[in-house]
Design an enzyme around this catalytic site. Structure first.
Site, PDB file in Angstrom:
ATOM      1  N   ASP A  42      59.285  29.913  24.526  1.00  0.00           N
ATOM      2  CA  ASP A  42      58.259  29.000  24.966  1.00  0.00           C
ATOM      3  C   ASP A  42      58.117  29.294  25.900  1.00  0.00           C
ATOM      4  O   ASP A  42      57.128  28.729  26.643  1.00  0.00           O
ATOM      5  CB  ASP A  42      58.662  27.371  25.184  1.00  0.00           C
ATOM      6  CG  ASP A  42      59.822  27.314  25.562  1.00  0.00           C
ATOM      7  OD1 ASP A  42      60.536  27.927  26.236  1.00  0.00           O
ATOM      8  OD2 ASP A  42      59.857  25.890  25.803  1.00  0.00           O
ATOM      9  N   GLY A  43      58.425  30.529  26.230  1.00  0.00           N
ATOM     10  CA  GLY A  43      58.539  31.265  28.112  1.00  0.00           C
ATOM     11  C   GLY A  43      59.388  30.834  29.093  1.00  0.00           C
ATOM     12  O   GLY A  43      58.935  31.362  29.745  1.00  0.00           O
ATOM     13  N   GLU A  44      60.154  30.147  28.630  1.00  0.00           N
ATOM     14  CA  GLU A  44      61.340  29.649  29.210  1.00  0.00           C
ATOM     15  C   GLU A  44      61.712  30.749  29.804  1.00  0.00           C
ATOM     16  O   GLU A  44      62.309  31.357  28.394  1.00  0.00           O
ATOM     17  CB  GLU A  44      62.215  28.321  28.755  1.00  0.00           C
ATOM     18  CG  GLU A  44      61.538  27.233  28.799  1.00  0.00           C
ATOM     19  CD  GLU A  44      61.947  26.212  28.777  1.00  0.00           C
ATOM     20  OE1 GLU A  44      63.553  25.519  28.271  1.00  0.00           O
ATOM     21  OE2 GLU A  44      61.951  24.599  28.666  1.00  0.00           O
ATOM     22  N   GLN A 102      48.801  34.621  51.665  1.00  0.00           N
ATOM     23  CA  GLN A 102      48.814  33.252  51.769  1.00  0.00           C
ATOM     24  C   GLN A 102      49.457  32.042  53.168  1.00  0.00           C
ATOM     25  O   GLN A 102      50.616  31.695  52.108  1.00  0.00           O
ATOM     26  CB  GLN A 102      48.948  32.525  50.708  1.00  0.00           C
ATOM     27  CG  GLN A 102      47.198  33.243  49.282  1.00  0.00           C
ATOM     28  CD  GLN A 102      47.768  31.768  48.031  1.00  0.00           C
ATOM     29  OE1 GLN A 102      48.055  30.952  48.357  1.00  0.00           O
ATOM     30  NE2 GLN A 102      47.817  33.127  46.983  1.00  0.00           N
ATOM     31  N   HIS A 135      53.509  41.176  54.802  1.00  0.00           N
ATOM     32  CA  HIS A 135      51.963  41.463  55.143  1.00  0.00           C
ATOM     33  C   HIS A 135      51.861  40.025  56.147  1.00  0.00           C
ATOM     34  O   HIS A 135      50.715  41.375  57.122  1.00  0.00           O
ATOM     35  CB  HIS A 135      51.434  40.673  53.734  1.00  0.00           C
ATOM     36  CG  HIS A 135      49.873  40.777  53.658  1.00  0.00           C
ATOM     37  ND1 HIS A 135      48.886  41.709  54.025  1.00  0.00           N
ATOM     38  CD2 HIS A 135      48.614  39.660  54.133  1.00  0.00           C
ATOM     39  CE1 HIS A 135      48.359  41.373  54.444  1.00  0.00           C
ATOM     40  NE2 HIS A 135      47.629  40.607  55.139  1.00  0.00           N
ATOM     41  N   LYS A 199      34.598  46.084  59.614  1.00  0.00           N
ATOM     42  CA  LYS A 199      34.139  45.435  58.457  1.00  0.00           C
ATOM     43  C   LYS A 199      33.440  43.795  58.588  1.00  0.00           C
ATOM     44  O   LYS A 199      35.023  42.779  58.482  1.00  0.00           O
ATOM     45  CB  LYS A 199      34.918  45.811  57.300  1.00  0.00           C
ATOM     46  CG  LYS A 199      34.212  45.152  56.043  1.00  0.00           C
ATOM     47  CD  LYS A 199      34.781  45.774  54.870  1.00  0.00           C
ATOM     48  CE  LYS A 199      36.135  44.764  54.616  1.00  0.00           C
ATOM     49  NZ  LYS A 199      36.980  44.966  53.267  1.00  0.00           N
ATOM     50  N   ASP A 225      48.037  51.251  55.387  1.00  0.00           N
ATOM     51  CA  ASP A 225      48.108  49.782  55.777  1.00  0.00           C
ATOM     52  C   ASP A 225      49.667  49.139  54.434  1.00  0.00           C
ATOM     53  O   ASP A 225      50.430  50.622  54.540  1.00  0.00           O
ATOM     54  CB  ASP A 225      47.063  48.978  54.416  1.00  0.00           C
ATOM     55  CG  ASP A 225      46.636  47.986  54.335  1.00  0.00           C
ATOM     56  OD1 ASP A 225      46.809  46.833  55.079  1.00  0.00           O
ATOM     57  OD2 ASP A 225      45.142  47.575  54.061  1.00  0.00           O
ATOM     58  N   ASP A 229      46.252  46.325  46.660  1.00  0.00           N
ATOM     59  CA  ASP A 229      46.261  45.639  45.911  1.00  0.00           C
ATOM     60  C   ASP A 229      45.046  46.687  44.918  1.00  0.00           C
ATOM     61  O   ASP A 229      45.322  46.959  43.895  1.00  0.00           O
ATOM     62  CB  ASP A 229      45.634  44.269  45.986  1.00  0.00           C
ATOM     63  CG  ASP A 229      45.669  43.263  45.179  1.00  0.00           C
ATOM     64  OD1 ASP A 229      46.156  44.132  44.055  1.00  0.00           O
ATOM     65  OD2 ASP A 229      46.221  42.265  45.443  1.00  0.00           O
ATOM     66  N   THR A 230      43.867  45.749  45.269  1.00  0.00           N
ATOM     67  CA  THR A 230      42.945  46.576  43.774  1.00  0.00           C
ATOM     68  C   THR A 230      42.482  47.750  44.440  1.00  0.00           C
ATOM     69  O   THR A 230      41.705  48.363  43.873  1.00  0.00           O
ATOM     70  CB  THR A 230      41.591  45.600  43.713  1.00  0.00           C
ATOM     71  OG1 THR A 230      40.848  45.384  45.322  1.00  0.00           O
ATOM     72  CG2 THR A 230      41.957  44.085  43.467  1.00  0.00           C
TER      73      THR A 230
END
Length: 260
Positions: A42-44, A102, A135, A199, A225, A229-230
């Protein structure tokens, strides 16, 4: 072997970056601690520690990129197991601290997830956190336990020195305004000036205008940097530097996340 002669610390690793942990253990002339990670249907996640850690200083190496949430949960579960197995201290080594972007409320009703991760680590039993190029350096203040914030800037600078870069023909470039302080540290190591990619945009993928603050014409540019990421930000910055007359462009970053 007497108790006084016994090894008083051990290093554990989970699934996020075992090759790194193995290199660390090898440099310490020791083996990684034994622990099994079991995934239920179940992913646990279930983790079983297969050796005694009673009275030991435990260092847990677990980077939190690629399968971010699973890696965080693995880390928390092992920490709980270590605490219940009477480890003396639990020292969490985070080469990459997930959710670090975040770190504040930029919009109403947003979470500060970097603080939530800090709270989870402390609740699970961390006594110390060792992180690499956060970050946002202020994340250290989210903890009520010691945080060792390490930097790869000097190592990366040494690499460029070995390539023969530096002096008047080289400039370190911050790909955005938030990276100025980081780029200045690199520039100080190389004893070169800095430039900034300015920018202005509503979203990272739809810039209104892009310009360069500083002289990059006929220069070798080092885009620096903390993470990629992307790759959108770095790619855009490289295009602008080329348009402004940069002769060569190098990219340096501590965390190669490379999503997708």
């Amino acid at each position: 072997m007497n108790i006084e002669e016994e090894q008083k610390f051990t290093v554990f690793s989970l699934n996020s970056n075992r090759p790194l942990a193995e290199k660390v253990a090898e440099s310490l002339n020791m083996k990684l601690g034994k622990a099994s990670v079991i995934q239920h249907s179940d992913g646990e996640t279930k983790i079983v520690i297969e050796e005694s850690v009673r009275g030991q200083h435990v260092f847990l190496i677990q980077s939190n990129c690629h399968r971010v949430n699973e890696n965080i949960m693995e880390m928390l579960i092992l920490m709980d197991a270590l605490k219940r197995a009477s480890a003396l201290t639990i020292n969490v080594v985070l080469p990459y601290y997930a959710y670090a972007r975040q770190d504040r409320k930029a919009l109403p009703r947003e979470p500060i997830t970097a603080k939530l991760v800090a709270d989870l680590l402390q609740t699970a039993g961390a006594d110390r956190v060792i992180a690499l190029d956060l970050h946002a350096p202020q994340i250290q203040g989210f903890f009520d336990i010691p945080v060792d914030h390490l930097s790869a800037t000097k190592l990366l600078a040494e690499h460029f020195v070995n390539l023969g870069l530096g002096g008047e023909g080289t400039v370190v470039v911050a790909p955005n305004h938030s990276g100025v302080s980081r780029s200045r540290q690199m520039a100080d190591c190389l004893k070169v000036p800095i430039a900034i990619v300015d920018k202005r945009s509503n979203t990272p993928r739809a810039p209104k205008s892009v310009n360069v603050i500083g002289d990059v014409k006929d220069k070798i540019c080092i885009l620096f940097d903390d993470l990629i990421d992307t790759g959108t930000t770095v790619a855009l910055a490289a295009e602008v530097l080329k348009e402004k007359g940069a002769t060569k462009i190098y990219v340096a970053a501590t965390h190669a996340v490379f999503s997708g």
